[in-house]
Enzyme design. Sequence first.
Site, PDB file in Angstrom:
ATOM      1  N   ARG A  38      31.602  57.614   8.435  1.00 44.68           N
ATOM      2  CA  ARG A  38      31.731  58.943   9.033  1.00 44.68           C
ATOM      3  C   ARG A  38      33.175  59.364   9.278  1.00 44.68           C
ATOM      4  NH1 ARG A  38      27.781  61.560  12.303  1.00 44.68           N
ATOM      5  NH2 ARG A  38      26.471  59.706  12.116  1.00 44.68           N
ATOM      6  N   THR A  44      25.470  58.645  15.342  1.00 42.94           N
ATOM      7  CA  THR A  44      24.760  59.863  15.719  1.00 42.94           C
ATOM      8  C   THR A  44      24.976  60.150  17.195  1.00 42.94           C
ATOM      9  OG1 THR A  44      23.059  59.344  14.086  1.00 42.94           O
ATOM     10  CG2 THR A  44      22.471  60.939  15.798  1.00 42.94           C
ATOM     11  N   SER A 149      19.604  56.575  11.579  1.00 41.93           N
ATOM     12  CA  SER A 149      18.509  57.454  11.165  1.00 41.93           C
ATOM     13  C   SER A 149      19.039  58.835  10.831  1.00 41.93           C
ATOM     14  CB  SER A 149      17.491  57.564  12.302  1.00 41.93           C
ATOM     15  OG  SER A 149      18.097  58.148  13.438  1.00 41.93           O
ATOM     16  N   GLY A 189      13.769  69.038  20.327  1.00 41.81           N
ATOM     17  CA  GLY A 189      13.332  70.432  20.391  1.00 41.81           C
ATOM     18  C   GLY A 189      13.504  71.019  21.780  1.00 41.81           C
ATOM     19  N   GLY A 277      11.173  65.045  14.216  1.00 36.68           N
ATOM     20  CA  GLY A 277      11.329  63.589  14.252  1.00 36.68           C
ATOM     21  C   GLY A 277      12.512  63.134  13.407  1.00 36.68           C
ATOM     22  N   HIS A 450      18.679  57.709  53.528  1.00 35.10           N
ATOM     23  CA  HIS A 450      18.206  59.052  53.865  1.00 35.10           C
ATOM     24  C   HIS A 450      19.399  59.971  54.098  1.00 35.10           C
ATOM     25  CE1 HIS A 450      15.741  62.190  55.596  1.00 35.10           C
ATOM     26  NE2 HIS A 450      16.633  62.293  56.572  1.00 35.10           N
TER      27      HIS A 450
HETATM   28  P1  FAD Z   1      23.413  55.794  14.334  1.00 38.96           P
HETATM   29  O1  FAD Z   1      23.969  56.231  15.605  1.00 38.96           O
HETATM   30  O2  FAD Z   1      22.748  56.790  13.465  1.00 38.96           O
HETATM   31  O3  FAD Z   1      24.612  55.112  13.550  1.00 38.96           O
HETATM   32  C1  FAD Z   1      24.532  54.682  12.238  1.00 38.96           C
HETATM   33  C2  FAD Z   1      25.902  54.841  11.606  1.00 38.96           C
HETATM   34  O4  FAD Z   1      25.906  54.164  10.353  1.00 38.96           O
HETATM   35  C3  FAD Z   1      26.272  56.289  11.305  1.00 38.96           C
HETATM   36  O5  FAD Z   1      27.495  56.620  11.924  1.00 38.96           O
HETATM   37  C4  FAD Z   1      26.388  56.340   9.779  1.00 38.96           C
HETATM   38  O6  FAD Z   1      27.447  57.171   9.341  1.00 38.96           O
HETATM   39  C5  FAD Z   1      26.688  54.895   9.451  1.00 38.96           C
HETATM   40  N1  FAD Z   1      26.265  54.494   8.087  1.00 38.96           N
HETATM   41  C6  FAD Z   1      25.059  54.691   7.514  1.00 38.96           C
HETATM   42  N2  FAD Z   1      25.031  54.141   6.278  1.00 38.96           N
HETATM   43  C7  FAD Z   1      26.249  53.588   6.084  1.00 38.96           C
HETATM   44  C8  FAD Z   1      26.833  52.881   5.015  1.00 38.96           C
HETATM   45  N3  FAD Z   1      26.155  52.599   3.902  1.00 38.96           N
HETATM   46  N4  FAD Z   1      28.123  52.467   5.144  1.00 38.96           N
HETATM   47  C9  FAD Z   1      28.822  52.729   6.268  1.00 38.96           C
HETATM   48  N5  FAD Z   1      28.311  53.398   7.320  1.00 38.96           N
HETATM   49  C10 FAD Z   1      27.044  53.819   7.227  1.00 38.96           C
HETATM   50  N6  FAD Z   1      19.396  58.569  22.422  1.00 38.96           N
HETATM   51  C11 FAD Z   1      19.481  58.280  23.738  1.00 38.96           C
HETATM   52  O7  FAD Z   1      19.265  57.121  24.126  1.00 38.96           O
HETATM   53  N7  FAD Z   1      19.818  59.242  24.648  1.00 38.96           N
HETATM   54  C12 FAD Z   1      20.056  60.513  24.284  1.00 38.96           C
HETATM   55  O8  FAD Z   1      20.354  61.352  25.134  1.00 38.96           O
HETATM   56  C13 FAD Z   1      19.960  60.852  22.912  1.00 38.96           C
HETATM   57  N8  FAD Z   1      20.195  62.110  22.506  1.00 38.96           N
HETATM   58  C14 FAD Z   1      20.118  62.399  21.173  1.00 38.96           C
HETATM   59  C15 FAD Z   1      20.331  63.715  20.781  1.00 38.96           C
HETATM   60  C16 FAD Z   1      20.257  64.049  19.455  1.00 38.96           C
HETATM   61  C17 FAD Z   1      20.506  65.476  19.037  1.00 38.96           C
HETATM   62  C18 FAD Z   1      19.960  63.049  18.477  1.00 38.96           C
HETATM   63  C19 FAD Z   1      19.897  63.392  17.023  1.00 38.96           C
HETATM   64  C20 FAD Z   1      19.732  61.748  18.865  1.00 38.96           C
HETATM   65  C21 FAD Z   1      19.801  61.412  20.214  1.00 38.96           C
HETATM   66  N9  FAD Z   1      19.563  60.114  20.656  1.00 38.96           N
HETATM   67  C22 FAD Z   1      19.629  59.833  21.991  1.00 38.96           C
HETATM   68  C23 FAD Z   1      19.240  59.021  19.729  1.00 38.96           C
HETATM   69  C24 FAD Z   1      20.489  58.172  19.431  1.00 38.96           C
HETATM   70  O9  FAD Z   1      21.482  59.010  18.898  1.00 38.96           O
HETATM   71  C25 FAD Z   1      20.151  57.054  18.455  1.00 38.96           C
HETATM   72  O10 FAD Z   1      19.080  56.284  18.937  1.00 38.96           O
HETATM   73  C26 FAD Z   1      21.349  56.142  18.239  1.00 38.96           C
HETATM   74  O11 FAD Z   1      22.436  56.860  17.733  1.00 38.96           O
HETATM   75  C27 FAD Z   1      20.990  54.996  17.276  1.00 38.96           C
HETATM   76  O12 FAD Z   1      22.098  54.213  17.008  1.00 38.96           O
HETATM   77  P2  FAD Z   1      22.283  53.462  15.617  1.00 38.96           P
HETATM   78  O13 FAD Z   1      23.585  52.777  15.717  1.00 38.96           O
HETATM   79  O14 FAD Z   1      21.071  52.683  15.306  1.00 38.96           O
HETATM   80  O15 FAD Z   1      22.346  54.607  14.525  1.00 38.96           O
HETATM   81  P1  NAI Z   2      10.011  63.441  18.418  1.00 38.75           P
HETATM   82  O1  NAI Z   2       9.246  62.484  17.626  1.00 38.75           O
HETATM   83  O2  NAI Z   2      10.376  63.142  19.802  1.00 38.75           O
HETATM   84  O3  NAI Z   2       9.233  64.832  18.479  1.00 38.75           O
HETATM   85  C1  NAI Z   2       8.842  65.521  17.332  1.00 38.75           C
HETATM   86  C2  NAI Z   2       7.755  66.498  17.714  1.00 38.75           C
HETATM   87  O4  NAI Z   2       7.490  67.322  16.617  1.00 38.75           O
HETATM   88  C3  NAI Z   2       6.446  65.829  18.116  1.00 38.75           C
HETATM   89  O5  NAI Z   2       5.996  66.351  19.318  1.00 38.75           O
HETATM   90  C4  NAI Z   2       5.524  66.159  16.948  1.00 38.75           C
HETATM   91  O6  NAI Z   2       4.177  66.278  17.322  1.00 38.75           O
HETATM   92  C5  NAI Z   2       6.092  67.473  16.475  1.00 38.75           C
HETATM   93  N1  NAI Z   2       5.836  67.776  15.071  1.00 38.75           N
HETATM   94  C6  NAI Z   2       5.871  66.939  14.007  1.00 38.75           C
HETATM   95  N2  NAI Z   2       5.605  67.585  12.883  1.00 38.75           N
HETATM   96  C7  NAI Z   2       5.405  68.887  13.216  1.00 38.75           C
HETATM   97  C8  NAI Z   2       5.107  70.062  12.485  1.00 38.75           C
HETATM   98  N3  NAI Z   2       4.974  70.048  11.167  1.00 38.75           N
HETATM   99  N4  NAI Z   2       4.977  71.235  13.162  1.00 38.75           N
HETATM  100  C9  NAI Z   2       5.133  71.259  14.508  1.00 38.75           C
HETATM  101  N5  NAI Z   2       5.409  70.175  15.249  1.00 38.75           N
HETATM  102  C10 NAI Z   2       5.548  69.012  14.612  1.00 38.75           C
HETATM  103  O7  NAI Z   2      11.296  63.776  17.518  1.00 38.75           O
HETATM  104  P2  NAI Z   2      12.626  64.593  17.791  1.00 38.75           P
HETATM  105  O8  NAI Z   2      12.481  65.500  18.960  1.00 38.75           O
HETATM  106  O9  NAI Z   2      13.024  65.160  16.491  1.00 38.75           O
HETATM  107  O10 NAI Z   2      13.645  63.464  18.200  1.00 38.75           O
HETATM  108  C11 NAI Z   2      13.849  62.324  17.384  1.00 38.75           C
HETATM  109  C12 NAI Z   2      14.237  61.146  18.210  1.00 38.75           C
HETATM  110  O11 NAI Z   2      15.574  61.276  18.686  1.00 38.75           O
HETATM  111  C13 NAI Z   2      13.419  61.003  19.479  1.00 38.75           C
HETATM  112  O12 NAI Z   2      12.205  60.325  19.235  1.00 38.75           O
HETATM  113  C14 NAI Z   2      14.307  60.210  20.344  1.00 38.75           C
HETATM  114  O13 NAI Z   2      14.116  58.839  20.066  1.00 38.75           O
HETATM  115  C15 NAI Z   2      15.709  60.620  19.921  1.00 38.75           C
HETATM  116  N6  NAI Z   2      16.290  61.514  20.927  1.00 38.75           N
HETATM  117  C16 NAI Z   2      16.413  61.094  22.212  1.00 38.75           C
HETATM  118  C17 NAI Z   2      16.919  61.912  23.177  1.00 38.75           C
HETATM  119  C18 NAI Z   2      17.009  61.424  24.575  1.00 38.75           C
HETATM  120  O14 NAI Z   2      16.828  60.239  24.787  1.00 38.75           O
HETATM  121  N7  NAI Z   2      17.284  62.280  25.556  1.00 38.75           N
HETATM  122  C19 NAI Z   2      17.370  63.265  22.884  1.00 38.75           C
HETATM  123  C20 NAI Z   2      17.155  63.628  21.527  1.00 38.75           C
HETATM  124  C21 NAI Z   2      16.658  62.763  20.599  1.00 38.75           C
END
Ligand code: FAD
Ligand code: NAI
Length: 471
Positions: A38, A44, A149, A189, A277, A450
């Site tokens: 990245r 992510t 992911s 969402g 998802g 409290h």
């Molecule tokens: P990632 O963070 O996806 O890291 C994987 C890394 O590998 C990436 O930087 C990618 O560029 C790199 N990579 C991939 N393939 C290669 C390759 N071949 N060579 C070199 N590098 C590579 N989780 C929470 O617990 N709390 C939250 O509030 C939260 N909010 C979120 C909000 C959003 C909008 C999203 C999308 C996710 C959120 N998540 C949250 C989920 C969280 O981001 C993920 O669970 C977490 O990032 C997973 O970590 P990871 O290291 O497994 O993967």
């Molecule tokens: P999600 O799996 O939480 O929710 C997806 C929703 O979309 C479900 O309710 C599902 O029923 C619905 N859905 C699926 N297909 C559909 C369709 N065709 N039409 C309408 N609805 C449909 O996935 P989301 O919100 O994309 O997040 C992915 C993951 O990222 C989460 O599971 C979570 O692990 C992580 N994440 C965590 C956060 C946190 O911890 N605060 C914040 C954001 C993401």
Amino acid sequence: ASQSDDHDLVIIGGGVAGYVAAIKAGQEGLKTACIEKRGTLGGTCLNVGCIPSKSLLNNSHLYHQILHDTKKRGIEVGEVKLNLDQMLKAKDTSVEGLTKGVEYLLKKNGVDYVKGTGSFVNENEVKVNLIDGGERTLRGKNIIIATGSESTPFPGLTIDEERIITSTGALSLKQVPKKMVVIGGGIIGLEMASVWSRLGAEVTVVEFLGQIGGPGMDAEISKATQKILAKQGIKFLTNTKVTSGDTSASTIALNVEAAKGGKEQKLDADVVLVAIGRRPYTSGLGLENIGIEADDKGRLVIDQEYRTKLPHIRVIGDVTFGPMLAHKAEEEAVAAIEYITKGHGHVNYAAIPSVMYTHPEVSWVGQTEEDLKKAGIKYNKGSFPFSANSRAKTNLETDGIVKFLSDAETDRILGVHILGPNAGEMIAEATLAIEYGASSEDVARTCHAHPTLAEAFKEAAMATYSKAIHF
Ligand code: FAD
Ligand code: NAI
């Protein structure tokens, strides 16, 4: 490969899973390389997930509160204006500070941070296409795959990150859309719907299932949450699916119908967020060169010690089983390194908290009422509303409840579900209680300060094995 490219451990991916593994491995004295394509560390979560979303959630909440929730507190404000550009800059500043901080930590722990895309040549070698040009081949005695992911695409709607967006686009919109449709009422969402609705967009969430919040949210809590978010102005279409979309005109037209088939209706939007998802990401990783298997959802298959069928190659984080959460990835990272250096590690999958950072927040750990019913486990339930909590009352933030579920026979806590102010911080206490096998009485007999919101937690525990005092 040259001598210097031999490592005890090569990690592919510098997200939360990968970078935490790298730091821990450095601390344990392993000669470690961490490959990230990245250009910045943190994956992510730090770049386009947890951190930027929480920045926008926090600041959009402040803006919304200043607009709508100051008069009754005795605060008169003048003209309030949104400076979206500055709000996005504040977000970028937080992200940049944290990703640079991680880079410093890798350096401090002697990790070789390799900027580029890693791909398996064979079971022991990973070729890196360097961002700055050229190649390097790293040999690893151990290899960890932590490639994370990506957003699941919606068939028929091509992502351009401007009009049809994933969460990544939703974190950088240059202007507030007039109308926004969110496909998927899960955590992404609802967090993004909250941000843009607070900033002035008319937001409609289309959810396939009968309840919002994604998998794992207790049904009673989900219902109460939906009511509160609807009051804030978000529209919900549950039991509804999007069937197709037309992006050719300046306004996007979506066809939706009842999930089980039925009358079609049309929705129009300036921006559509696809949030149905996330799926494991392994493209370009060269897995075909080593023959590692994925299941039908694309998750890489591992054993209890995170080993693939090639025991020196382990997998952690979003790219394998379990909830896609940053703190889960972090736990696995530490455990995987401990398996390598000590032969044992520990992650308790029954005690991983979830938090949704809406306002109020929603958090939970352990089992839902639906889980317990399905498993035929007899349970006691105790709850306490924030409307009866003194601190919530002084803060004029009384929406929500704390709900405990404990084993009917032993009183051991099986699940805790919180909707309310600071629910995200409060769930740590529930997680600790579950980790140590506490009963609801153990929590109820623990003195809580409290006036604090945490007293609602204690009183819900009291209500589980006996009676609450203040309700
Ligand atoms: P990632 O963070 O996806 O890291 C994987 C890394 O590998 C990436 O930087 C990618 O560029 C790199 N990579 C991939 N393939 C290669 C390759 N071949 N060579 C070199 N590098 C590579 N989780 C929470 O617990 N709390 C939250 O509030 C939260 N909010 C979120 C909000 C959003 C909008 C999203 C999308 C996710 C959120 N998540 C949250 C989920 C969280 O981001 C993920 O669970 C977490 O990032 C997973 O970590 P990871 O290291 O497994 O993967
Ligand atoms: P999600 O799996 O939480 O929710 C997806 C929703 O979309 C479900 O309710 C599902 O029923 C619905 N859905 C699926 N297909 C559909 C369709 N065709 N039409 C309408 N609805 C449909 O996935 P989301 O919100 O994309 O997040 C992915 C993951 O990222 C989460 O599971 C979570 O692990 C992580 N994440 C965590 C956060 C946190 O911890 N605060 C914040 C954001 C993401």
